[in-house]
Design a protein around this motif. Sequence first.
Motif, PDB file in Angstrom:
ATOM      1  N   SER A   1       0.839  -1.205   0.000  1.00 26.91           N
ATOM      2  CA  SER A   1       0.000   0.000   0.000  1.00 26.91           C
ATOM      3  C   SER A   1       0.870   1.249   0.000  1.00 26.91           C
ATOM      4  O   SER A   1       1.152   1.823   1.045  1.00 26.91           O
ATOM      5  CB  SER A   1      -0.932   0.008   1.223  1.00 26.91           C
ATOM      6  N   PHE A   2       1.339   1.623  -1.187  1.00 23.97           N
ATOM      7  CA  PHE A   2       2.039   2.880  -1.410  1.00 23.97           C
ATOM      8  C   PHE A   2       2.163   3.034  -2.916  1.00 23.97           C
ATOM      9  O   PHE A   2       2.836   2.224  -3.576  1.00 23.97           O
ATOM     10  CB  PHE A   2       3.428   2.896  -0.764  1.00 23.97           C
ATOM     11  N   ASP A   3       1.505   4.056  -3.447  1.00 28.64           N
ATOM     12  CA  ASP A   3       1.486   4.271  -4.887  1.00 28.64           C
ATOM     13  C   ASP A   3       2.641   5.181  -5.265  1.00 28.64           C
ATOM     14  O   ASP A   3       2.617   6.383  -4.981  1.00 28.64           O
ATOM     15  CB  ASP A   3       0.144   4.894  -5.304  1.00 28.64           C
ATOM     16  N   ILE A   4       3.662   4.638  -5.906  1.00 24.63           N
ATOM     17  CA  ILE A   4       4.838   5.443  -6.235  1.00 24.63           C
ATOM     18  C   ILE A   4       4.553   6.461  -7.337  1.00 24.63           C
ATOM     19  O   ILE A   4       5.371   7.332  -7.583  1.00 24.63           O
ATOM     20  CB  ILE A   4       6.044   4.565  -6.622  1.00 24.63           C
ATOM     21  N   ASN A   5       3.392   6.349  -7.970  1.00 22.90           N
ATOM     22  CA  ASN A   5       3.009   7.323  -8.987  1.00 22.90           C
ATOM     23  C   ASN A   5       2.101   8.420  -8.447  1.00 22.90           C
ATOM     24  O   ASN A   5       1.758   9.345  -9.176  1.00 22.90           O
ATOM     25  CB  ASN A   5       2.301   6.618 -10.150  1.00 22.90           C
ATOM     26  N   ALA A   6       1.704   8.319  -7.185  1.00 20.85           N
ATOM     27  CA  ALA A   6       0.728   9.266  -6.642  1.00 20.85           C
ATOM     28  C   ALA A   6       1.284  10.157  -5.541  1.00 20.85           C
ATOM     29  O   ALA A   6       0.861  11.308  -5.407  1.00 20.85           O
ATOM     30  CB  ALA A   6      -0.492   8.507  -6.120  1.00 20.85           C
TER      31      ALA A   6
END
Length: 449
Positions: A384-389
């Motif tokens: 749970s960690f969006d590297i694009n957001a």
Amino acid sequence: MDLIKICTATAIAGVFTFSSCNDDDETNNTTNNQQVTDTEIIVSGTWRTGETITLDKHLVIPEGESLTIEPGVSIIVSENGVGANHTPIEISVKGNLYAIGSAAKPITFSVDPSLRTQENTFKGLWGGIVAYATCQEMALDNVVIEYTGAQVIEGSPAATEGVYTAGDDMYPQVTTNNIYGKYVISNSIIRNGASDGIYMMGGNAIIANNTFAANGSTGADAVNMKAGVKADIAANIMFSPNTNGMKLSSSGQNETRGQLLVNAYNNTIINAGWRRDGEKGGSIYVEKNALVNIVNNLIVNCKFRTMTPKYKDPNKADGGYDDKSIIDYNFYASGSQTTPIVGDATVGSPAEGYAQNNKNYNPAVDMNSFISAPSQLLDPGFVSFDINAVSLTDYTYNTSWDLHLLPNSPATVGADGNVNPYFAEGLTIGSKTYTSPYVQHYFGALGTK
């Protein structure tokens, strides 16, 4: 010093306010050796579980004595400083400090809850913890240290003792300065500081399983180490340090203060370097003859990959690149995000930064690493960690993030750094022996669940 038992409802010299205790409940009794001056509270002994301590003077643990802090103790430091000049309050460890919390009851070094705001993240409301050259041992386990980084001024204890320079330096959150000292900082949160998270000028150390966030306002690193240190740095999460996750420099190396020796493995570094303008910062910076093994780290959306000093001048004390170092088998992830080019920086995205021919890249570094390129972005696949957001300049750590790797993550395979931790057999501090984590053959701090 007189032996004083403090069970309060009463504060002594406006310095301490404790929760109530009962003579029939020994676990709540606090026994301290204590002296109070106009500017200092000098204490050794034990602070018991459940107590709250409010400081409006410098706290001093005297040479040859110790302070033990039990789980759940809360230390509240006044932002007003000491005296008419409002000298930032410092915790001066000249003896030994054993702050041993637990996951359920961490020890907190902070400011009044009303001041724990985003606006105060980098205000530097107090001085931090300074372990002086006479400090033999310090263990900080399951502690929270926050809102430090005040300016060192004339009258600051660290300036008077010659550790920092008044007017030039800002207090790191934790400082060490004894090349023979033993230090463990583990399972802790070090966040919201205007300067370095940890600044070590000496000692044998294990830095493991910590979370660093928002370290440094206009400069500084999560972990900054100099000559005279021998350390294992492992399984830490470093989120949005202003400059680097780690700066490892053998600056000051001489016959007395030996070469910096560091194993840095299985750390996760995210968003490093984007809050620093120019060409500084990025992820890990190794300089001035530091001897390092940097392997199996997961570097995510950072400004640059690992940099070294100019490799054409190897093995020069306090000046060159130690060619026995291993910097390899790391994973450099990049999302699709970009950030405006700041100052004379030449990159606008992590993948561009990893690919650029920086003057401080050694061609022998990262030969077996996985490195994102503008044409091929690598996503580590967090739970749970969006590297694009998440913005590249975001510095607020969200506790709902889960930085474990998904089972099909490309970061679960391929790590092959073969490192022998310096303290695999242990570092004894007080009555407890701490051991460095095993080297895990995945990238980053957490692996899969």
